[in-house]
Design an enzyme around this catalytic site. Structure first.
Site, mmCIF file in Angstrom:
data_model
loop_
_atom_site.group_PDB
_atom_site.id
_atom_site.type_symbol
_atom_site.label_atom_id
_atom_site.label_comp_id
_atom_site.label_asym_id
_atom_site.label_seq_id
_atom_site.Cartn_x
_atom_site.Cartn_y
_atom_site.Cartn_z
ATOM 1 C CD GLU A 154 -27.769 8.605 -51.267
ATOM 2 O OE1 GLU A 154 -27.980 9.193 -52.330
ATOM 3 O OE2 GLU A 154 -26.791 7.821 -51.103
ATOM 4 C CB ALA A 206 22.158 26.678 -60.290
ATOM 5 N NE ARG A 247 3.081 13.464 -55.022
ATOM 6 C CZ ARG A 247 4.380 13.199 -54.896
ATOM 7 N NH1 ARG A 247 4.771 12.269 -54.018
ATOM 8 N NH2 ARG A 247 5.267 13.835 -55.635
ATOM 9 C CB THR A 266 9.220 14.361 -63.965
ATOM 10 O OG1 THR A 266 8.786 15.610 -64.508
ATOM 11 C CG2 THR A 266 9.153 14.425 -62.455
#
Length: 356
Positions: free
Chosen positions: A55, A167, A185, A197
């Site tokens: 603002e 695979a 991200r 991970t």
């Protein structure tokens, strides 16, 4: 002004606000426009915490033309003094005749006080214009203030039969889907993964496929197994890697990680892992509004089972016959997603929806 005009200007305010996604936390995303005699005479958006509010920027650009005009903002103007003065004061001093807002600010320091202060000053106030869109834009800010935790999007790349590995392939997703992940991200405050991970893929968890900034890196690692030579530890800014470990984790391993410069936080164990509710509350207490989970099936499933996931994003690769655990390990009850969106990303299909 008529309702269609208010909606059009509010859409512009929302688009301006969205430009700073991932950069304003713990503050909300806010855009503002000043209109006088049907012409936009000033606009702005909040760029980062500690910098001028939307603002104020819009009023500064409008200058004297703001007097007697209408100010549009997607969030109730603040009525408290934080790092910057209250926006309601600037609005009154500028001589604005009318304020149109999309939604009330859930921050208890403002929450209705901004609207009351404006009306008490003789300024007309209209609120609720595009309220649903505004709430979606600031879902993380609202979640942190009302639920004490960030908004969580769980992203999983899977085969068409719901498996997360094939695979001989490191990446399931193609280039367009990978670019979308990096875009997310850039727009989320933090990206969360499990230690599995980290050990399996050694991701950097940085933004590379698009121009942007890197999120806070969060690793859920009950037993402090994160290798000290992993990319998230060897990053140029290791202090922006937060590793959550159990209170009884091996002291030698935790000391090695702490010595490497990462931020280490101890939390209670739960269901064979860590209490993810405590993890998210800690992040909320440290100003994180939004979390993108790129964790594997076990952590993703735990987030869903605990009611800590707000939206799911599946990136479906055109591959059948995958390996490994199902995408949401341990989730037995079927749940119909809401607000479902389906997009094509190259050869992949993105299916996204909200959890009730």
């Amino acid at each position: 002004m008529n309702e269609d005009t208010d909606v059009a200007h509010m859409r512009r305010a929302l688009r301006l606000a969205a430009r700073a996604a991932g950069r304003t936390s713990p503050n909300p995303l806010v855009g503002a426009i000043v209109v006088r005699d049907g012409e936009v005479v000033g606009e702005g958006y909040h760029h980062a915490a500690g910098e001028p509010h939307a603002e104020v920027l819009a009023l500064e650009k409008a200058g004297a033309a703001a007097r007697g005009g209408t100010l549009y903002t997607n969030l109730e103007p603040c009525a408290h003094t934080g790092r910057t003065p209250p926006c309601v004061t600037a609005i009154k001093q500028a001589g604005v005749a009318r304020v149109v807002a999309a939604m009330r600010d859930p921050d208890p320091r403002t929450n209705g006080k901004g609207f009351r202060a404006l009306r008490d000053a003789g300024i007309a106030v209209t609120d609720g214009v595009l309220a649903a869109e505004a709430a979606r834009l600031n879902a993380g800010f609202v979640s942190r203030l009302t639920r004490g935790r960030p908004f969580v999007l769980v992203k999983l790349a899977t085969t068409v039969d719901g498996r997360v590995a094939v695979a001989g392939r490191r990446y399931l997703s193609g280039k367009p889907a990978l670019k979308e992940v990096h875009r997310l991200r850039d727009r989320f405050d933090a990206v969360l993964v499990g230690v599995g991970t980290i050990i399996a893929d050694d991701p950097a968890l940085t933004v590379r496929e698009v121009k942007g900034r890197d999120p806070l890196r969060v690793v859920v690692d009950a037993d402090a197994r994160t290798p000290t030579n992993s990319k998230v530890v060897r990053a140029k800014d290791p202090q922006r890697t937060v590793i959550f470990v159990a209170r009884d984790a091996d002291v030698r391993r935790t000391n090695r990680l702490r010595d490497a410069g990462v931020s280490l936080v101890t939390v209670p164990r739960s269901e064979g892992g860590l209490d993810l509710g405590v993890v998210l509350r800690w992040l909320g207490e440290h100003g994180v509004n939004t979390v993108l989970s790129e964790a594997g099936p076990r952590v993703a499933g735990a987030l869903v089972r605990a009611g800590l996931a707000d939206r799911l994003l599946f990136l479906l690769a055109p591959v059948a016959g995958g390996e490994g655990a199902p995408a949401l390990a341990g989730v037995a009850d079927a749940t119909a997603l809401q607000d479902v969106r389906v997009r094509r990303l190259g050869a992949d299909i993105a299916v996204e929806g909200a959890l009730p």
